[in-house]
Design a protein around this motif. Structure first.
Motif, PDB file in Angstrom:
ATOM      1  N   ILE A  11     -31.211 144.134  65.704  1.00  0.00           N
ATOM      2  CA  ILE A  11     -32.041 143.642  64.627  1.00  0.00           C
ATOM      3  C   ILE A  11     -32.279 144.864  63.662  1.00  0.00           C
ATOM      4  N   ARG A  12     -32.596 145.988  64.365  1.00  0.00           N
ATOM      5  CA  ARG A  12     -32.983 147.173  63.631  1.00  0.00           C
ATOM      6  C   ARG A  12     -31.868 147.598  62.814  1.00  0.00           C
ATOM      7  N   MET A  13     -30.654 147.575  63.275  1.00  0.00           N
ATOM      8  CA  MET A  13     -29.297 147.707  62.441  1.00  0.00           C
ATOM      9  C   MET A  13     -29.166 146.826  61.216  1.00  0.00           C
TER      10      MET A  13
ATOM     11  N   SER B 187     -22.924 138.271  54.990  1.00  0.00           N
ATOM     12  CA  SER B 187     -24.247 138.143  55.848  1.00  0.00           C
ATOM     13  C   SER B 187     -23.959 136.947  56.821  1.00  0.00           C
ATOM     14  N   THR B 188     -23.276 135.946  56.504  1.00  0.00           N
ATOM     15  CA  THR B 188     -23.126 134.653  57.242  1.00  0.00           C
ATOM     16  C   THR B 188     -22.399 135.197  58.667  1.00  0.00           C
ATOM     17  N   GLU B 189     -21.353 136.221  58.554  1.00  0.00           N
ATOM     18  CA  GLU B 189     -20.745 136.562  59.663  1.00  0.00           C
ATOM     19  C   GLU B 189     -21.632 137.259  60.728  1.00  0.00           C
ATOM     20  N   LYS B 190     -22.519 138.070  60.181  1.00  0.00           N
ATOM     21  CA  LYS B 190     -23.457 138.930  61.000  1.00  0.00           C
ATOM     22  C   LYS B 190     -24.520 137.826  61.401  1.00  0.00           C
ATOM     23  N   THR B 191     -24.892 136.809  60.697  1.00  0.00           N
ATOM     24  CA  THR B 191     -25.838 135.891  61.304  1.00  0.00           C
ATOM     25  C   THR B 191     -25.258 135.116  62.389  1.00  0.00           C
ATOM     26  N   LYS B 192     -24.035 134.786  62.211  1.00  0.00           N
ATOM     27  CA  LYS B 192     -23.486 134.043  63.492  1.00  0.00           C
ATOM     28  C   LYS B 192     -23.492 134.793  64.888  1.00  0.00           C
ATOM     29  N   HIS B 193     -23.401 136.192  64.531  1.00  0.00           N
ATOM     30  CA  HIS B 193     -23.214 136.910  65.664  1.00  0.00           C
ATOM     31  C   HIS B 193     -24.545 137.128  66.274  1.00  0.00           C
ATOM     32  N   GLY B 194     -25.658 137.309  65.455  1.00  0.00           N
ATOM     33  CA  GLY B 194     -27.212 137.471  65.838  1.00  0.00           C
ATOM     34  C   GLY B 194     -27.539 136.156  66.309  1.00  0.00           C
ATOM     35  N   VAL B 195     -27.225 134.861  65.892  1.00  0.00           N
ATOM     36  CA  VAL B 195     -27.641 133.684  66.470  1.00  0.00           C
ATOM     37  C   VAL B 195     -27.219 133.473  67.755  1.00  0.00           C
ATOM     38  N   MET B 196     -25.932 133.726  68.137  1.00  0.00           N
ATOM     39  CA  MET B 196     -25.154 133.648  69.403  1.00  0.00           C
ATOM     40  C   MET B 196     -25.958 134.587  70.482  1.00  0.00           C
ATOM     41  N   ALA B 197     -26.208 135.994  70.003  1.00  0.00           N
ATOM     42  CA  ALA B 197     -26.597 136.713  71.049  1.00  0.00           C
ATOM     43  C   ALA B 197     -28.188 136.370  71.487  1.00  0.00           C
ATOM     44  N   ILE B 198     -29.087 135.839  70.191  1.00  0.00           N
ATOM     45  CA  ILE B 198     -30.247 135.402  70.514  1.00  0.00           C
ATOM     46  C   ILE B 198     -30.411 134.231  71.434  1.00  0.00           C
ATOM     47  N   LEU B 199     -29.634 133.288  71.150  1.00  0.00           N
ATOM     48  CA  LEU B 199     -29.493 132.015  71.917  1.00  0.00           C
ATOM     49  C   LEU B 199     -29.202 132.190  73.515  1.00  0.00           C
ATOM     50  N   GLY B 200     -27.919 133.016  73.497  1.00  0.00           N
ATOM     51  CA  GLY B 200     -27.650 133.293  75.022  1.00  0.00           C
ATOM     52  C   GLY B 200     -28.484 134.290  75.774  1.00  0.00           C
TER      53      GLY B 200
ATOM     54  N   ALA C  38     -19.311 134.292  73.244  1.00  0.00           N
ATOM     55  CA  ALA C  38     -19.313 134.259  71.660  1.00  0.00           C
ATOM     56  C   ALA C  38     -19.703 135.320  70.962  1.00  0.00           C
ATOM     57  N   ALA C  39     -21.097 135.761  71.204  1.00  0.00           N
ATOM     58  CA  ALA C  39     -21.726 136.742  70.412  1.00  0.00           C
ATOM     59  C   ALA C  39     -20.847 138.185  70.588  1.00  0.00           C
ATOM     60  N   VAL C  40     -20.400 138.293  71.815  1.00  0.00           N
ATOM     61  CA  VAL C  40     -19.553 139.727  71.916  1.00  0.00           C
ATOM     62  C   VAL C  40     -18.329 139.578  71.285  1.00  0.00           C
TER      63      VAL C  40
ATOM     64  N   LEU D 181     -16.536 141.911  64.065  1.00  0.00           N
ATOM     65  CA  LEU D 181     -17.424 142.567  62.921  1.00  0.00           C
ATOM     66  C   LEU D 181     -17.025 144.237  63.079  1.00  0.00           C
ATOM     67  N   TYR D 182     -17.043 144.436  64.287  1.00  0.00           N
ATOM     68  CA  TYR D 182     -16.504 146.143  64.510  1.00  0.00           C
ATOM     69  C   TYR D 182     -15.278 146.357  63.915  1.00  0.00           C
ATOM     70  N   ASN D 183     -14.189 145.555  64.195  1.00  0.00           N
ATOM     71  CA  ASN D 183     -12.849 145.691  63.751  1.00  0.00           C
ATOM     72  C   ASN D 183     -12.808 145.688  62.128  1.00  0.00           C
ATOM     73  N   ARG D 184     -13.607 145.260  61.573  1.00  0.00           N
ATOM     74  CA  ARG D 184     -13.568 145.272  60.111  1.00  0.00           C
ATOM     75  C   ARG D 184     -14.142 146.151  59.571  1.00  0.00           C
ATOM     76  N   ILE D 185     -15.650 146.669  59.808  1.00  0.00           N
ATOM     77  CA  ILE D 185     -16.296 147.312  59.255  1.00  0.00           C
ATOM     78  C   ILE D 185     -16.512 148.820  59.888  1.00  0.00           C
ATOM     79  N   HIS D 186     -15.854 148.977  61.184  1.00  0.00           N
ATOM     80  CA  HIS D 186     -16.004 150.075  61.858  1.00  0.00           C
ATOM     81  C   HIS D 186     -17.386 150.722  61.939  1.00  0.00           C
ATOM     82  N   PRO D 187     -18.658 150.072  62.112  1.00  0.00           N
ATOM     83  CA  PRO D 187     -19.594 150.782  62.090  1.00  0.00           C
ATOM     84  C   PRO D 187     -20.108 151.715  63.285  1.00  0.00           C
TER      85      PRO D 187
END
Length: 399
Positions: free
Chosen positions: A340-342, A214-227, A266-268, A274-280
């Motif tokens: 956030i929904r996903m 969840s830490t990695e997803k949190t980094k992605h979300g924080v960067m996107a919201i800040l930017g 950074a969010a991208v 994350l996409y390369n890891r879990i291929h959602p």
């Protein structure tokens, strides 16, 4: 050139950080749980057909004390045996198309208080307890009955499932709880969980394991919201309503927009990793993210290609700059909501409240400032601007 050099260095640091962390996590897991693969012979206590093939299965430590054994036949029927240390409650393994808990199907096993072995398939429709439905799911279980066995301190879940298509890398969800399910089979909330990407194409047991925390997803979300959720909207608001503070509005706008671009980039990058890891399966979120990256790069390039104020091209440049910015901010907000929904798999309420507060505050500021601008209180360039500054190239930038 300095901003681009700094941007390049930032990209390198971000792209190198997470794989190193993932490799460290995997090595720690392997060192601490590899001996569990040799703790006992599964054929001594598992019934046929699991006892006939279990000793020849690849054995792979996954997470915590979870260990996976598997074999796959030519008709895509996979025999899976998952084990973990057990005291009370339940343990489970789920399969997800996009790496999320919601929408996945899971096999859950436990030993009841009376010593009875239980195993059920569950379909995870949502995060609420009544949305975790027992005896339902998308896993095509075979005629061979699933088995739960307790041997020493380990619990073993064995079952056969047929997959429609042979997919080498699958998102596997692991979870456990120390609280027992109810008498009707309703699950209690998990104590902990994780998503692991397993490369089932490896036949030697040296599967490729990648843990998504969840830490990695949190980094992605924080960067996107800040930017996209804070810095870029604030920079646009300052450019529209602080024009009477010339040239302060311009320098604030440039600083905020460039900083917001760095956070968005950074969010991208984190999202791609994350996409390369879990291929959602997230085509909308991923597509909008790439679209926003292209628009933001075009805005940065447009800054360096800004025509002089006196030229005819300046009007068209202003139109382009204004509308590309507005479109970017709109889709940025949409993509944050989609993200956030996903991510709403048990911890999404905090994200909803946090971004809802930021978005509400931004919209409120926009409404108040727009009313003041209409009344003529703010937003108009100062009539006392010195002639020398009127000739300054930066003062002609329109946002």
């Amino acid at each position: 050139m300095r901003p681009f050099v700094g941007l390049y260095i930032l990209c390198l640091l971000i792209s190198q950080d997470l794989p190193f962390l993932a490799a460290d996590d995997v090595n720690a897991i392997n060192d601490s749980t590899q001996n569990l693969c040799f703790a006992s012979r599964l054929s001594d206590f598992l019934p046929p057909p699991y006892s006939n093939i279990s000793d020849n299965m690849p054995c792979t430590p996954l997470w915590n004390t979870f260990v996976l054994r598997y074999s796959e036949s030519r008709d895509n029927v996979m025999t899976i045996i998952v084990s973990a240390l057990y005291t009370t409650g339940w343990v489970g393994i789920g399969f997800s198309k996009d790496g999320r808990m919601v929408g996945s199907s899971a096999m859950i096993g436990w030993i009841s208080k009376k010593g009875h072995a239980k195993i059920k398939q569950y379909y995870l429709q949502g995060t609420e307890r009544d949305q975790v439905v027992p005896d339902q799911g998308e896993l095509q279980l075979q005629k061979v009955p699933p088995v739960v066995a307790l041997h020493g301190a380990m619990i073993y879940l064995a079952f056969q499932v047929k997959f429609v298509v042979r997919v080498p890398r699958r998102a596997v969800i692991l979870a456990f709880s120390t609280a027992y399910p109810s008498k009707l089979g309703r699950l209690t909330k998990h104590d902990d969980k994780t998503t692991v990407i397993v490369d089932f194409s490896k036949a030697s047991g040296a599967s490729s394991i990648t843990t998504t925390t969840s830490t990695e997803k949190t980094k992605h979300g924080v960067m996107a919201i800040l930017g996209w959720g804070f810095l870029l909207p604030v920079g646009a608001i300052l450019a529209r309503y602080l024009r009477h503070k010339d040239p302060l509005w311009y320098y604030l706008h440039i600083c905020l927009q460039f900083t917001g671009f760095i956070f968005g980039l950074a969010a991208v990058i984190l999202g791609i990793q994350l996409y390369n890891r879990i291929h959602p399966n997230i085509p909308a979120h991923r597509g909008i993210g790439i679209f926003l990256l292209v628009l933001s790069i075009l805005q940065v390039l447009a800054f360096f290609a800004r025509p002089q104020k006196e030229t005819k091209l300046r009007r068209y440049w202003n139109w382009y700059h204004h509308w590309i910015g507005r479109i970017s901010l709109f889709f940025g907000a949409v993509n944050i909501v989609l993200g956030i929904r996903m991510a709403n798999n048990g911890g999404g309420d905090g994200w909803k409240i946090g971004y809802g507060f930021v978005l509400s505050l931004t919209l409120l500021a926009f409404v108040v400032l727009e009313i003041l601008r209409i009344r003529g209180s703010i937003g108009s360039p100062s009539s006392h601007t010195s002639p020398s500054f009127e000739a300054h190239p930066s003062s002609s930038t329109s946002v």
